[in-house]
Design a protein around this motif. Sequence first.
Motif, mmCIF file in Angstrom:
data_model
loop_
_atom_site.group_PDB
_atom_site.id
_atom_site.type_symbol
_atom_site.label_atom_id
_atom_site.label_comp_id
_atom_site.label_asym_id
_atom_site.label_seq_id
_atom_site.Cartn_x
_atom_site.Cartn_y
_atom_site.Cartn_z
ATOM 1 N N UNK A 196 16.148 -18.581 34.238
ATOM 2 C CA UNK A 196 16.158 -17.747 33.031
ATOM 3 C C UNK A 196 17.309 -16.745 33.065
ATOM 4 N N UNK A 197 17.853 -16.465 34.288
ATOM 5 C CA UNK A 197 18.954 -15.494 34.343
ATOM 6 C C UNK A 197 20.228 -16.033 33.706
ATOM 7 N N UNK A 198 20.248 -17.325 33.363
ATOM 8 C CA UNK A 198 21.433 -17.870 32.693
ATOM 9 C C UNK A 198 21.270 -17.808 31.173
ATOM 10 N N UNK A 199 20.052 -17.565 30.718
ATOM 11 C CA UNK A 199 19.823 -17.502 29.273
ATOM 12 C C UNK A 199 20.180 -16.108 28.760
ATOM 13 N N UNK A 200 20.509 -16.029 27.473
ATOM 14 C CA UNK A 200 21.014 -14.763 26.933
ATOM 15 C C UNK A 200 20.036 -13.603 27.088
ATOM 16 N N UNK A 201 18.744 -13.867 27.004
ATOM 17 C CA UNK A 201 17.780 -12.754 27.074
ATOM 18 C C UNK A 201 17.839 -12.030 28.410
ATOM 19 N N UNK A 202 18.233 -12.732 29.465
ATOM 20 C CA UNK A 202 18.197 -12.128 30.804
ATOM 21 C C UNK A 202 19.543 -12.094 31.517
ATOM 22 N N UNK A 203 20.551 -12.670 30.904
ATOM 23 C CA UNK A 203 21.865 -12.754 31.593
ATOM 24 C C UNK A 203 22.386 -11.350 31.890
ATOM 25 N N UNK A 204 22.904 -11.143 33.090
ATOM 26 C CA UNK A 204 23.407 -9.797 33.417
ATOM 27 C C UNK A 204 24.719 -9.557 32.687
#
Length: 275
Positions: free
Chosen positions: A116-124
């Motif tokens: 999920x860290x690659x999806x826009x909602x969670x991307x840093x």
Amino acid sequence: MAARLDGKVALITGGASGIGRGCALRFAEEGATIMVADLNGERAEKVVAELIAMGAKADSVQVDTASEESCEAMAAAAVAAFGRIDTCVAAAGISHAGYVSREIDEQRGRDRMDRTDMLLLDKSLDSWHKLIDVNLTGVMLTNRAVARRMAAAGSGGTIVNIASVAAVTALMGSADYCVSKAGVWMLTKCFALELARHKIRVNAVGPGYIRTPMSGAAITHQPWVDSQIRHTPLRRLGEAVDIANACLYLACEESSFVTGEIIFPDGGYGAAVRS
Ligand SMILES: NC(=O)c1ccc[n+]([C@@H]2O[C@H](COP(=O)([O-])OP(=O)(O)OC[C@H]3O[C@@H](n4cnc5c(N)ncnc54)[C@H](O)[C@@H]3O)[C@@H](O)[C@H]2O)c1
């Protein structure tokens, strides 16, 4: 028949690997002198050795294309070494597979969508900035550092920016990459308009999936390869030389009436997914 880049000086960013290296070798076959520019100076020197072994004239310069100072120094180094720059390929770039490759390698086979860290909602925001800085701002800085020298020399020139099919196709989990490549495509058109008065042509190439180190773990994961091939009418992945040949056309006189355009060497992938 004369070689297509006889007597021309080519500056190639990202020239130490993959598509950039492919362009360096292909352009040298067509008579060009090559300045290999890359963040990885050691690998760039190895490509220079390959070029010299082919009988070409070549040198290398270390550059971080995300830095304005570094891009200006790169262009100045090419002019100092070879007197001018006639053509430039801006191939330096990164992707998730490049800058978080260890994590991806460790979880080979796991679907990217699980992260999920690659999806826009969670991307840093840091990872977003890093990618845009190299893939978009880096191309702008490269183009203008080179175009400033070409305009000052007054003999025109050609610039080829490496975009991607991702410039026009949204890919889940790769929003920063897609946005950067859509930006490269628009940047190419803007530069083409602004540089036409200097007889500098600016075009882009949008590769499909190409077998290079950037493709990293994915390319050794057979289910991923099979799925890409299924979506590619010509039923294969691309090779660096497929992209180098498109760049060569846009770099040389054969494309003298073409500017502000993009070519997608993608085995028909775009025609299939966008139709
Ligand atoms: N491989 C593919 O499937 C594919 C598809 C579409 C587009 N592209 C694009 O093609 C270009 C080349 O990719 P590749 O597949 O050859 O990858 P690669 O990883 O083999 O080569 C990229 C090169 O760019 C250099 N680089 C990275 N950051 C840099 C920086 N800040 N300054 C200078 N050099 C830097 C790297 O050191 C490396 O040598 C990239 O812009 C990539 O986005 C690749």
